[in-house]
Motif scaffolding. Structure first.
Motif, short mmCIF file in Angstrom:
data_model
loop_
_atom_site.label_atom_id
_atom_site.label_comp_id
_atom_site.label_asym_id
_atom_site.label_seq_id
_atom_site.Cartn_x
_atom_site.Cartn_y
_atom_site.Cartn_z
N ALA A 99 -3.82 2.07 -18.47
CA ALA A 99 -4.02 0.74 -17.84
C ALA A 99 -5.39 0.68 -17.17
O ALA A 99 -6.00 1.71 -16.87
N ASP A 100 -5.85 -0.56 -16.91
CA ASP A 100 -7.16 -0.75 -16.26
C ASP A 100 -7.03 -0.85 -14.75
O ASP A 100 -8.01 -0.74 -14.03
N ILE A 101 -5.83 -1.10 -14.27
CA ILE A 101 -5.59 -1.22 -12.83
C ILE A 101 -4.11 -0.89 -12.59
O ILE A 101 -3.27 -1.16 -13.45
N ILE A 102 -3.83 -0.27 -11.44
CA ILE A 102 -2.44 0.13 -11.14
C ILE A 102 -2.02 -0.49 -9.81
O ILE A 102 -2.76 -0.44 -8.83
N VAL A 103 -0.82 -1.06 -9.81
CA VAL A 103 -0.21 -1.53 -8.56
C VAL A 103 1.02 -0.67 -8.34
O VAL A 103 1.86 -0.55 -9.24
N ILE A 104 1.11 -0.03 -7.18
CA ILE A 104 2.25 0.88 -6.96
C ILE A 104 2.94 0.63 -5.63
O ILE A 104 2.29 0.44 -4.60
N ARG A 105 4.27 0.62 -5.69
CA ARG A 105 5.11 0.64 -4.48
C ARG A 105 5.96 1.90 -4.59
O ARG A 105 6.57 2.16 -5.63
N HIS A 106 5.99 2.67 -3.50
CA HIS A 106 6.72 3.94 -3.52
C HIS A 106 7.28 4.21 -2.12
O HIS A 106 6.64 3.89 -1.13
N PRO A 107 8.47 4.84 -2.05
CA PRO A 107 9.04 5.08 -0.71
C PRO A 107 8.32 6.16 0.10
O PRO A 107 8.49 6.21 1.32
N TRP A 108 7.52 7.02 -0.51
CA TRP A 108 6.83 8.07 0.24
C TRP A 108 5.54 7.54 0.86
O TRP A 108 4.72 6.91 0.17
N GLU A 109 5.34 7.85 2.13
CA GLU A 109 4.13 7.40 2.81
C GLU A 109 2.94 8.22 2.34
O GLU A 109 3.00 9.45 2.34
N GLY A 110 1.91 7.54 1.90
CA GLY A 110 0.73 8.22 1.37
C GLY A 110 0.74 8.33 -0.15
O GLY A 110 -0.23 8.79 -0.75
N ALA A 111 1.83 7.89 -0.81
CA ALA A 111 1.91 8.01 -2.28
C ALA A 111 0.78 7.23 -2.96
O ALA A 111 0.19 7.70 -3.94
#
Ligand code: CP
Length: 466
Positions: A99-111
């Motif tokens: 991909a050219d850009i990533i959007v991420i939501r994750h439960p770990w802080e700092g992921a």
């Protein structure tokens, strides 16, 4: 200054001027949504949501589609190879090649920071545990700017779960940078974390006052407990002002009341948690009758549960559905800028109230781990390649701030790398709060969580161990 190819992991990755430029582009795009189609033609956005989301995921994906780009997505850790024990870093490298850009939501802080370190393409943090949610802050500020025509020197009250609310943490830093006065009104036991307060009083030059509800009458309780109030004035110091009342602080009116829900997913379910939930403050028409709220924007990142009464929805002061709708132009502008599909003009003048701090970094193998169990640096899949890393933000008391989740710790014992110089008899450790310890240069600092740990590494106690 160019914004293309940058990451947005924390709200501090954008300057005030960059945010203003992004908002101007969002205004332009909001007025001509259909004309933006094709701007990101041929580009792919990976949408990785490992926690539930309605607004953030769907508005990011809709934004990319409206720009003419395409989206690949996953919404379940169990459907990815993370479930087989793959590290976030490996996943980031691979997705960055698709991909050219990533959007991420994750439960770990700092992921999101780890993904940004390894992906090789721009990464946007769509929420990492209870840490930050910078694009929600962009939607919030964009909404306030549209309604108030300025972001400077606002008066804002933040309400609810200030401890775990990631939207709150990003928003506070941004508000402080624009010189806001902020009144924190937490639910019982849900006060702002100490490390956030400390940052506000040091880097953001805020003066913190603790306010007591001294003038409250039982039949119309304004706030459930004492509040903390921050103003951009100097000198910046934590001042206990027991006679300052919440009502006096609110006398000048409030530009926005920002409500958040009880973040039940960040609590261990216990009887005490149920009690906290029962005492959670509610914003309703009755509360908003107060003179101080006559012109107040009622904001909420949503989803709401019980903390904001539905009867407020028809009130012209309610802004929360507008905040959610603004997610489209704001995220379209952000994607287009980070992909280099649009450039924006950024003024060089700096109008931030914050001071950029250049803290020394602590990254030795020995020593301490982050104290936050939910930090990405403490996860089994990540410790194989990742060392805990900290900024040394204070000397007395010695304070290390995790670079991933920003929790702070105070190691008990220290040594210097240059004093022992290979001579075993010189390998001495000291109490971290001793006069001697403060003389150690940051580049020579070695920290230990306990005396046992220091002794396990062949250090002996000096005369400066209590
Ligand atoms: N405000 C917000 O982050 O909403 P979602 O969890 O639905 O994305």
């Amino acid at each position: 200054m160019k914004l293309a190819n940058r990451n947005l992991v924390t709200i501090d990755d954008l300057s005030n001027e960059e945010m203003e430029a992004l908002f101007s582009l969002a205004d332009e795009m909001a007025g001509s949504i259909d004309a933006q189609y094709g701007l990101c033609r041929g580009k792919i956005m990976a949408s990785l949501f490992f926690e539930p989301s309605t607004r953030t995921r769907l508005s990011f994906e809709a934004a990319m589609l409206r720009l003419g780009g395409r989206v690949i997505s996953t919404v379940d850790v169990g459907a990815t190879s993370l479930a087989k024990g793959e590290s976030i870093a490996d996943m980031a490298r691979v997705v960055g090649s698709y991909a050219d850009i990533i959007v991420i939501r994750h439960p770990w802080e700092g992921a999101a920071r780890v993904v940004a370190d390894y992906a090789g393409v721009p990464v946007i943090n769509a929420g990492d545990g209870g840490h930050e949610h910078p694009t929600q802050t962009l939607c919030d500020l964009y909404t306030i700017r549209k309604e108030r025509h300025s972001l400077e020197r606002l008066r804002i009250a933040l309400w609810g779960d200030l401890k775990h609310g990631r939207t709150i943490h990003s928003l506070i830093y941004a508000l402080a940078r624009f010189g806001a006065s902020v009144l924190f009104c937490p639910g019982p036991g849900l006060e702002l974390p100490e490390h956030v307060l400390r940052r506000l009083s040091t880097e953001y030059k805020g003066e913190l006052k603790r306010c007591r509800n001294v003038d409250q009458v039982p039949e119309r309780k304004l706030f459930p407990i004492d509040a903390v109030y921050i103003t951009p004035s100097s000198p910046h110091q934590l001042a206990m002002l027991p006679d300052v009342s919440v009502r006096v602080e609110l006398k000048a009116g409030v530009d926005a009341l920002y409500v958040t829900r009880f973040q039940k997913e960040r609590h261990v379910p216990t009887v005490e948690q149920q009690e906290l939930k029962k005492k959670y403050p509610v914003v309703d028409k009755e509360l908003l009758k107060g003179k101080e709220f006559a012109k107040t924007l009622v904001m909420h990142p949503l989803p709401r549960v019980d903390e904001l009464a539905c009867e407020v929805d028809s009130d012209p002061r309610s802004m929360y559905f507008k905040q959610a709708a603004h997610g489209i132009p704001v995220r379209m502008a952000l994607i287009a800028i980070l992909l280099g599909s649009r450039e924006v003009v950024i003024s060089r003048e700096s109008r931030s109230f914050a001071q950029k701090m250049d803290y020394p970094v602590y990254r030795r193998d020995s020593g301490v781990k982050c104290c936050n169990r939910n930090c990405v640096s403490n996860q089994e899949t990540e410790t194989k390649y990742m060392k805990p890393e900290f900024r040394i933000v204070n000397n007395a008391p010695l304070t290390l701030r995790c670079i991933y989740c920003e929790h702070e710790l105070h190691p008990g014992y220290v040594a210097s790398a240059d004093w022992h110089q290979g001579k075993l008899e010189n390998k001495k450790y000291h109490s971290a709060d001793s006069r001697w310890a403060r003389k150690i240069k940051p580049e020579n600092l070695i920290v230990f969580a306990s005396e046992d740990e220091a002794q396990a590494q062949q250090f002996k106690p000096s005369n400066y161990v209590k």
